[in-house]
Design an enzyme around this catalytic site. Structure first.
Site, short mmCIF file in Angstrom:
data_model
loop_
_atom_site.label_atom_id
_atom_site.label_comp_id
_atom_site.label_asym_id
_atom_site.label_seq_id
_atom_site.Cartn_x
_atom_site.Cartn_y
_atom_site.Cartn_z
N GLY A 143 0.83 -1.20 0.00
CA GLY A 143 0.00 0.00 0.00
C GLY A 143 0.87 1.25 0.00
N GLN A 199 2.99 10.04 1.02
CA GLN A 199 4.27 9.34 1.18
C GLN A 199 5.25 9.65 0.04
OE1 GLN A 199 2.32 5.30 2.05
NE2 GLN A 199 4.21 5.24 3.27
N CYS A 233 5.61 0.12 7.75
CA CYS A 233 5.24 1.21 6.83
C CYS A 233 6.47 1.58 6.01
CB CYS A 233 4.77 2.42 7.64
SG CYS A 233 4.35 3.85 6.63
N LEU A 234 6.28 1.83 4.71
CA LEU A 234 7.40 2.20 3.83
C LEU A 234 8.04 3.52 4.29
CD1 LEU A 234 5.91 1.28 0.33
CD2 LEU A 234 7.60 -0.01 1.66
N HIS A 241 -4.76 1.56 7.51
CA HIS A 241 -3.39 2.12 7.49
C HIS A 241 -3.28 3.24 6.45
CE1 HIS A 241 1.14 1.55 7.79
NE2 HIS A 241 1.02 2.25 6.67
N GLU A 242 -3.80 2.99 5.23
CA GLU A 242 -3.66 3.98 4.15
C GLU A 242 -4.55 5.20 4.39
OE1 GLU A 242 -1.14 3.71 2.37
OE2 GLU A 242 -0.76 1.64 2.90
N HIS A 283 -2.95 7.53 6.71
CA HIS A 283 -1.94 8.39 6.08
C HIS A 283 -2.56 9.68 5.56
CE1 HIS A 283 1.94 6.43 6.02
NE2 HIS A 283 1.46 5.29 5.55
ZN LIG Z 1 2.38 3.47 5.67
#
Ligand SMILES: [Zn+2]
Length: 169
Positions: free
Chosen positions: A45, A50, A92-93, A134-135, A138
């Protein structure tokens, strides 16, 4: 086009993003870039903030491109329903190298626009419900570690800051 993924501490990651006013070719280009960046990472995701774009757009593909029909792009997504609770490890990235067990709803229903500007409804349980939460977090400037209770968040932030000071993160 691949974009660098910003990390914890980047201002745009900690602020709410703006709704997309109209779904255009520019929006579709953003989605394509986000998908390419997510697959390259690789991740399941990615949200627009991000890659430094403060818009309410996110992409999810639990198969990381391995199975057709699992990719979704969500524009201006919002929850219609959330229920249940699951506890699973999450990362998380934008917070590479860190994981934590996070409480999330076990089922979620989201309404959004797709890449053609059509209204869609997505229902997810388990991992998909977790990814949706989660997304969408963000897009409100919330990271998984912000969902940790008490000292756990503080400890993780301290570790990240220490690595950042040493230039190792
Ligand atoms: Zn994330």
């Amino acid at each position: 086009m691949l974009h660098p993924i910003v990390r914890f501490g980047a201002p745009g990651l900690h602020a709410p993003s703006q709704p997309v006013a109209a779904v255009t070719d520019e929006t579709r280009r953003l989605i394509d870039d986000m998908l390419a960046t997510m697959y390259a990472a690789p991740g399941v995701g990615l949200a627009a903030p991000q890659i430094g774009v403060p818009l309410r757009v996110c992409v999810i593909d639990l198969s990381v491109g391995k199975r057709d029909g699992e990719v979704m792009a969500l524009i201006n997504p919002e929850f219609l329903e959330r229920d249940g609770m699951q506890l699973e490890e999450e990362g998380c990235l934008s917070v590479p190298g860190f994981n934590a067990t996070v409480a999330r709803p076990s089922r979620a229903v989201v309404r959004a626009l797709d890449r053609d500007g059509r209204e869609i409804t997505v229902e997810g349980t388990g991992l998909l419900a977790r990814a949706l939460q989660h997304e969408l977090d963000h897009l409100d400037g919330v990271l998984f570690l912000d969902r940790l209770r008490g000292i756990r968040r503080e400890l993780m932030v301290r570790k990240i800051r220490r690595l950042q000071r040493k230039g190792r993160w």
